[in-house]
Design a protein around this motif. Structure first.
Motif, short mmCIF file in Angstrom:
data_model
loop_
_atom_site.label_atom_id
_atom_site.label_comp_id
_atom_site.label_asym_id
_atom_site.label_seq_id
_atom_site.Cartn_x
_atom_site.Cartn_y
_atom_site.Cartn_z
N TRP A 139 -22.39 -111.54 -74.24
CA TRP A 139 -23.58 -110.76 -73.95
C TRP A 139 -24.57 -111.48 -73.04
O TRP A 139 -25.48 -110.85 -72.49
N TRP A 140 -24.39 -112.80 -72.84
CA TRP A 140 -25.32 -113.50 -71.95
C TRP A 140 -24.57 -114.28 -70.86
O TRP A 140 -24.80 -114.09 -69.67
N ALA A 143 -21.45 -112.02 -69.16
CA ALA A 143 -21.98 -110.84 -68.47
C ALA A 143 -22.93 -111.18 -67.33
O ALA A 143 -23.35 -110.29 -66.58
N LEU A 144 -23.25 -112.47 -67.16
CA LEU A 144 -24.25 -112.87 -66.16
C LEU A 144 -23.92 -112.39 -64.75
O LEU A 144 -24.81 -111.88 -64.05
N HIS A 146 -22.42 -109.75 -63.80
CA HIS A 146 -22.73 -108.33 -63.75
C HIS A 146 -24.24 -108.10 -63.76
O HIS A 146 -24.74 -107.19 -63.09
N TYR A 147 -24.97 -108.90 -64.52
CA TYR A 147 -26.43 -108.75 -64.55
C TYR A 147 -27.03 -108.93 -63.16
O TYR A 147 -27.98 -108.23 -62.78
N LEU A 150 -26.32 -105.74 -61.33
CA LEU A 150 -27.10 -104.63 -61.87
C LEU A 150 -28.59 -104.75 -61.52
O LEU A 150 -29.30 -103.74 -61.43
N GLY A 151 -29.06 -105.98 -61.32
CA GLY A 151 -30.43 -106.15 -60.89
C GLY A 151 -30.68 -105.46 -59.56
O GLY A 151 -31.77 -104.89 -59.33
N VAL A 202 -21.24 -102.13 -68.36
CA VAL A 202 -21.81 -103.44 -68.68
C VAL A 202 -22.69 -103.34 -69.92
O VAL A 202 -22.70 -104.25 -70.77
N ALA A 203 -23.43 -102.25 -70.06
CA ALA A 203 -24.27 -102.06 -71.24
C ALA A 203 -23.44 -102.05 -72.51
O ALA A 203 -23.82 -102.65 -73.53
N ALA A 206 -22.32 -105.71 -73.14
CA ALA A 206 -23.43 -106.56 -73.58
C ALA A 206 -23.92 -106.17 -74.97
O ALA A 206 -24.44 -107.02 -75.70
#
Length: 229
Positions: A139-140, A143-144, A146-147, A150-151, A202-203, A206
């Motif tokens: 979850w951190w 997934a980074l 992808h984060y 997604l930003g 991704v949600a 996560a």
């Protein structure tokens, strides 16, 4: 629902079979759409945002309980799983109505459950077993990447329903096209659905709902890849 079983110390690859990713986003474009209703949908959706604020606060607590349940038992308690997936489903319906697609003028229902005749749907396959090791990092850390993507998709600043990211900008273009032509550009709709599908995959990952790593792939259109037209 059918089950999806994963258990490993590394993120499993994305599925390649016809069933696709375990988190599934679908939608159909309603027609005709109002030329001007999109200008006030952010206001009309405010009651949903108030409810979702409290629901997401509850999801935060549920996720902590689910984290330890997975860590010690390898299972996400089914009632908690249904609640979290229901909040994501509700959120997607509101987003589809307002700031993330403008794909329907039909007001979203106030429910966690799927509404078969509503034009936007989201679901995720319940996993009978989840990796105890992955829950510590997926979850951190995992997934980074992808984060970071997604930003760019969703942005950070918000003005009314405009999110400031690529999705918000393209949705604004769709609204302007509706205002001047009365038509929603189909290719724009397909692109927006692909971007939102990436976000919701991704949600789900996560939120610990699946161990299947989200693919770095833009699957456009209102249907999941591999489903019948």
């Amino acid at each position: 629902m059918s089950t999806h079983v994963t258990s490993s110390a590394a993120p499993p690859p994305g599925p390649t079979g016809p069933q696709g990713y375990p988190a599934r986003l679908t939608a159909r474009l309603d027609a005709p759409l109002s030329r001007w209703l999109w200008l006030v949908k952010w206001l009309l959706a405010l009651p949903h945002h108030v409810v979702l604020f409290f629901l997401w606060a509850a999801v935060a607590g549920v996720s902590v309980v689910a984290f330890f349940a997975i860590l010690f038992t390898g299972q996400y308690p089914r009632p908690l799983f249904d609640f979290t997936s229901g909040v994501l489903r509700w959120n997607w319906r509101v987003a589809y109505y307002a700031y993330a697609a403008l794909g329907t003028d039909r007001y979203p229902p106030f429910t966690l459950a799927d509404v078969p005749d509503y034009p936007a749907h989201w679901d995720v396959t319940y996993p009978e077993h989840l990796s105890r090791g992955l829950v510590l990092v997926k979850w951190w850390l995992l997934a980074l990447p992808h984060y970071l993507i997604l930003g760019f998709f969703v942005g950070g600043a918000r003005l009314a329903w405009f999110s400031g990211g690529l999705i918000g900008l393209l949705t604004l273009f769709a609204g302007v096209a509706l205002a001047f032509t009365g038509l929603y550009p189909r290719r724009l709709f397909d692109l927006l659905l692909g971007l939102n599908r990436w976000v919701l995959r991704v949600a789900a990952y996560a939120a610990l709902l699946t161990d299947v790593y989200p693919p770095f792939r833009l699957d456009q259109g209102g249907r999941e890849p591999g489903t019948a037209a």
